[in-house]
Design a protein around this motif. Structure first.
Motif, PDB file in Angstrom:
ATOM      1  N   ARG A   2       1.488  44.664  26.378  1.00  0.00           N
ATOM      2  CA  ARG A   2       0.867  45.440  27.456  1.00  0.00           C
ATOM      3  C   ARG A   2       1.074  44.718  28.783  1.00  0.00           C
ATOM      4  NH1 ARG A   2      -4.104  45.428  29.967  1.00  0.00           N
ATOM      5  NH2 ARG A   2      -4.775  43.697  28.628  1.00  0.00           N
ATOM      6  N   ALA A   3       1.540  45.479  29.769  1.00  0.00           N
ATOM      7  CA  ALA A   3       1.776  44.893  31.090  1.00  0.00           C
ATOM      8  C   ALA A   3       0.451  44.493  31.728  1.00  0.00           C
ATOM      9  CB  ALA A   3       2.513  45.887  31.975  1.00  0.00           C
ATOM     10  N   ILE A   4       0.419  43.299  32.304  1.00  0.00           N
ATOM     11  CA  ILE A   4      -0.806  42.810  32.940  1.00  0.00           C
ATOM     12  C   ILE A   4      -0.711  42.871  34.454  1.00  0.00           C
ATOM     13  CG2 ILE A   4      -1.287  41.286  30.993  1.00  0.00           C
ATOM     14  CD1 ILE A   4      -0.257  38.961  32.680  1.00  0.00           C
ATOM     15  N   VAL A  18       9.059  45.643  39.008  1.00  0.00           N
ATOM     16  CA  VAL A  18       8.960  44.977  37.698  1.00  0.00           C
ATOM     17  C   VAL A  18       7.547  45.106  37.144  1.00  0.00           C
ATOM     18  CG1 VAL A  18      10.792  43.303  38.136  1.00  0.00           C
ATOM     19  CG2 VAL A  18       8.427  42.769  38.800  1.00  0.00           C
ATOM     20  N   LYS A  19       7.462  44.908  35.823  1.00  0.00           N
ATOM     21  CA  LYS A  19       6.190  44.784  35.118  1.00  0.00           C
ATOM     22  C   LYS A  19       6.104  43.378  34.541  1.00  0.00           C
ATOM     23  CE  LYS A  19       6.003  49.643  33.675  1.00  0.00           C
ATOM     24  NZ  LYS A  19       5.958  50.568  32.497  1.00  0.00           N
ATOM     25  N   LEU A  20       4.905  42.838  34.505  1.00  0.00           N
ATOM     26  CA  LEU A  20       4.695  41.467  34.061  1.00  0.00           C
ATOM     27  C   LEU A  20       4.011  41.466  32.698  1.00  0.00           C
ATOM     28  CD1 LEU A  20       5.231  38.704  35.540  1.00  0.00           C
ATOM     29  CD2 LEU A  20       2.781  38.634  35.958  1.00  0.00           C
ATOM     30  N   TYR A  21       4.559  40.694  31.772  1.00  0.00           N
ATOM     31  CA  TYR A  21       4.004  40.577  30.421  1.00  0.00           C
ATOM     32  C   TYR A  21       3.822  39.098  30.083  1.00  0.00           C
ATOM     33  CZ  TYR A  21       5.762  45.377  29.919  1.00  0.00           C
ATOM     34  OH  TYR A  21       6.018  46.710  30.097  1.00  0.00           O
ATOM     35  N   TYR A 110       5.715  34.264  31.887  1.00  0.00           N
ATOM     36  CA  TYR A 110       5.622  35.721  31.844  1.00  0.00           C
ATOM     37  C   TYR A 110       7.029  36.325  31.829  1.00  0.00           C
ATOM     38  CZ  TYR A 110       0.828  34.771  33.418  1.00  0.00           C
ATOM     39  OH  TYR A 110      -0.450  34.293  33.532  1.00  0.00           O
ATOM     40  N   PHE A 111       7.202  37.407  31.057  1.00  0.00           N
ATOM     41  CA  PHE A 111       8.445  38.162  31.071  1.00  0.00           C
ATOM     42  C   PHE A 111       8.380  39.230  32.165  1.00  0.00           C
ATOM     43  CE2 PHE A 111       8.752  37.088  26.371  1.00  0.00           C
ATOM     44  CZ  PHE A 111       9.755  36.174  26.563  1.00  0.00           C
ATOM     45  N   LEU A 112       9.514  39.484  32.782  1.00  0.00           N
ATOM     46  CA  LEU A 112       9.610  40.560  33.777  1.00  0.00           C
ATOM     47  C   LEU A 112      10.490  41.663  33.219  1.00  0.00           C
ATOM     48  CD1 LEU A 112      10.091  38.635  37.164  1.00  0.00           C
ATOM     49  CD2 LEU A 112       7.984  39.561  36.169  1.00  0.00           C
ATOM     50  N   GLU A 113       9.994  42.897  33.258  1.00  0.00           N
ATOM     51  CA  GLU A 113      10.742  44.068  32.810  1.00  0.00           C
ATOM     52  C   GLU A 113      11.014  44.981  33.997  1.00  0.00           C
ATOM     53  OE1 GLU A 113      10.290  47.805  29.664  1.00  0.00           O
ATOM     54  OE2 GLU A 113       8.521  46.886  30.575  1.00  0.00           O
ATOM     55  N   PRO A 114      12.257  45.465  34.155  1.00  0.00           N
ATOM     56  CA  PRO A 114      12.531  46.379  35.271  1.00  0.00           C
ATOM     57  C   PRO A 114      11.784  47.699  35.093  1.00  0.00           C
ATOM     58  CG  PRO A 114      14.410  46.284  33.791  1.00  0.00           C
ATOM     59  CD  PRO A 114      13.458  45.232  33.333  1.00  0.00           C
ATOM     60  N   GLU A 115      11.336  48.244  36.185  1.00  0.00           N
ATOM     61  CA  GLU A 115      10.564  49.487  36.156  1.00  0.00           C
ATOM     62  C   GLU A 115      11.341  50.601  36.855  1.00  0.00           C
ATOM     63  OE1 GLU A 115       6.000  50.986  37.062  1.00  0.00           O
ATOM     64  OE2 GLU A 115       6.860  49.352  38.226  1.00  0.00           O
ATOM     65  N   GLY A 116      11.432  51.769  36.197  1.00  0.00           N
ATOM     66  CA  GLY A 116      12.073  52.946  36.795  1.00  0.00           C
ATOM     67  C   GLY A 116      13.557  52.725  37.042  1.00  0.00           C
ATOM     68  N   ALA A 141       0.825  36.439  43.635  1.00  0.00           N
ATOM     69  CA  ALA A 141      -0.633  36.438  43.547  1.00  0.00           C
ATOM     70  C   ALA A 141      -1.043  37.093  42.238  1.00  0.00           C
ATOM     71  CB  ALA A 141      -1.244  37.182  44.724  1.00  0.00           C
ATOM     72  N   LEU A 142      -1.696  36.311  41.390  1.00  0.00           N
ATOM     73  CA  LEU A 142      -2.196  36.815  40.111  1.00  0.00           C
ATOM     74  C   LEU A 142      -3.680  36.508  40.008  1.00  0.00           C
ATOM     75  CD1 LEU A 142       0.652  35.610  37.686  1.00  0.00           C
ATOM     76  CD2 LEU A 142       0.309  37.913  38.595  1.00  0.00           C
ATOM     77  N   ARG A 143      -4.455  37.553  39.672  1.00  0.00           N
ATOM     78  CA  ARG A 143      -5.911  37.405  39.533  1.00  0.00           C
ATOM     79  C   ARG A 143      -6.536  36.803  40.792  1.00  0.00           C
ATOM     80  NH1 ARG A 143      -3.679  35.907  34.538  1.00  0.00           N
ATOM     81  NH2 ARG A 143      -4.194  37.373  32.859  1.00  0.00           N
ATOM     82  N   GLN A 144      -6.171  37.376  41.907  1.00  0.00           N
ATOM     83  CA  GLN A 144      -6.722  36.996  43.212  1.00  0.00           C
ATOM     84  C   GLN A 144      -6.478  35.523  43.547  1.00  0.00           C
ATOM     85  OE1 GLN A 144     -10.871  38.144  43.167  1.00  0.00           O
ATOM     86  NE2 GLN A 144     -10.389  40.237  43.803  1.00  0.00           N
TER      87      GLN A 144
END
Length: 346
Positions: A2-4, A18-21, A110-116, A141-144
Motif C-alpha cells: 500500500r502506497a504511503i 511517483v508513489k512511495l512504498y 522506500y520503493f518509488l513506482e511511476p504513476e500514470g 517531507a514525510l510525516r510533517q
C-alpha cells in the motif's frame, strides 16, 4: 503493498509522478501484554496528570517542555503554517559518488513506482542514474518532517533511502581513544591472517534469525499442544583472552578447519608468524640444528644400517657357541664306550 505517500520527483524541469512504498518490513514476533490468569488484554488509559481525567484523542495536543514545569503547547494549526517546500515533491539537489555517503546516515528505505503517464520519464531517470554510477541527493517531507535522502537504482526500481541529518550522528567519546596503544607487527600480521582465513562473498540469504525461528517453534508447539523441543545450545563465547597472540592463532586455526582447509601445522600453508618462528628456531641453539639432520633421508639411511651391523656379530657368536656344546658332549659318550669294552671280553 500500500502506497504511503504520493508526490513527484523534480529532476530539473522534469516532474515525475511517483508513489512511495515501504521497501522493508520487520519480521519480529509481536506480543500483547495480557493478564497471566485469564489472558485478558492489558489496556492503558490516557489520563491527565493534573486533573486525573481520561483524555480523548481530539483533546490531545503537542507540548514542548521548557524545563522548570513550563510547557509550550502547539496545535495542528501551528504545524500547518510551517513552510515545507518539499511537502509533495522529491527535490533532486545533486548527484554524488555512492561511496561518499557514510552508511551510518541511512535510515529507512522506500520503493518509488511511476504513476500514470510518468513511466517514460521515470525509466529515463532510472537508466541515466544507473549509467552515471552515482546517487541523487534529495530532500523530501514525510510525516510533517523534512528529510535528507538518496535516490538510487535497485532491481530496476528507484529506491529512496532517507538519511539522518549530520547533527543527529553522535561523535564517539571514549577514554581509550586518548591512550597511546601500540600494536606489534606480529600481532597485526596474525590479525590480517585471521581476516584472510574468514574472507568470503556476502550472501544475505545464507544468514537466518535463529532466535526468531526457535521462538516460532515454541509458539507452534503451544498451539498444537505438543512438547517443546529444546534447541541445541550454541558454543559459549570465550572469555577475554590474556595472550592476544595465542587467541589470534587459535582463531586462525579454527577458521581454517571450519572452511575445510588443513591447519597451519599440517600440509597447509604456514602463517607469517609460524614462518618467522621456524626461521628463528633454525638459527637458534645447537639442539635445534641437530633436529633437521635427523629428518634428512641420509640420516634415516644411516640409522637403518647401524642396527644391521650390530646384529651380524651376534649371530656369529651364537654359531660358535653351539658347536662347543656339541663337542663337549661327544667325548663323554666315547669314554662310556671304552669302559664297557673290557667287561665284554671277560
Amino acid at each position: 503493498m500500500r502506497a504511503i505517500w504520493k508526490g513527484a520527483v523534480s529532476f530539473g524541469l522534469v516532474s515525475i509522478g511517483v508513489k512511495l512504498y515501504s521497501a522493508t518490513e520487520e519480521k519480529d514476533i509481536r506480543f500483547h501484554q495480557v493478564h497471566r490468569d485469564d489472558g485478558g488484554r492489558i489496556r492503558y488509559k490516557r489520563t491527565c496528570s493534573v486533573c486525573g481525567e481520561e483524555v480523548s484523542y481530539d483533546d490531545i495536543a503537542k507540548g514542548y517542555d521548557l524545563g522548570g514545569g513550563e510547557m509550550v503547547i502547539l496545535t495542528d494549526a501551528d504545524f500547518a503554517d510551517l513552510p515545507l517546500t518539499s511537502s509533495r515533491a522529491i527535490d533532486v539537489l545533486e548527484f554524488v559518488p555512492a561511496e561518499q555517503v557514510d552508511p551510518i546516515l541511512y535510515n529507512k528505505a522506500y520503493f518509488l513506482e511511476p504513476e500514470g503517464t510518468a513511466t517514460k520519464p521515470y525509466v529515463l531517470l532510472r537508466d541515466a542514474l544507473a549509467d552515471s554510477e552515482r546517487v541523487a541527493i534529495v530532500k523530501v517531507a514525510l510525516r510533517q518532517r523534512e528529510q535528507l535522502a538518496t535516490l538510487r537504482v535497485r532491481d530496476g526500481v528507484l529506491l529512496l533511502n532517507t538519511m539522518l541529518w549530520p547533527d543527529e550522528v553522535r561523535t564517539p567519546d571514549f577514554g581509550f581513544l586518548d591512550e597511546d596503544l601500540k600494536v606489534r607487527p606480529p600481532e597485526l600480521a596474525m590479525a590480517a591472517s585471521l581476516i584472510d582465513s574468514m574472507a568470503g562473498e556476502f550472501q544475505p540469504d545464507a544468514f537466518t534469525d535463529d532466535y526468531r525461528a526457535a521462538l516460532q517453534e515454541v509458539i507452534d508447539a503451544k498451539v498444537e499442544g505438543r512438547e517443546v523441543v529444546q534447541p541445541a545450545e550454541e558454543e559459549a563465547a570465550p572469555a577475554a583472552a590474556v595472550d592476544l597472540m595465542a587467541a589470534l592463532k587459535a582463531s586462525v586455526e579454527r577458521a581454517r578447519v571450519a572452511r575445510g582447509e588443513a591447519p597451519a601445522g599440517g600440509a597447509g600453508e604456514p602463517t607469517p608468524i609460524s614462518s618467522a618462528r621456524s626461521a628463528k628456531q633454525a638459527a637458534g641453539s645447537p639442539g635445534a640444528k641437530a633436529e633437521p639432520a635427523k629428518k634428512t633421508p641420509a640420516g634415516k639411511a644411516a640409522a637403518r644400517k647401524t642396527p644391521a651391523k650390530k646384529a651380524e656379530p651376534a649371530k656369529k657368536t651364537a654359531a660358535k657357541k653351539t658347536p662347543e656344546k656339541k663337542a663337549a658332549k661327544a667325548p663323554a659318550k666315547k669314554t662310556t664306550e671304552k669302559k664297557t669294552a673290557p667287561r665284554r671280553s671277560a
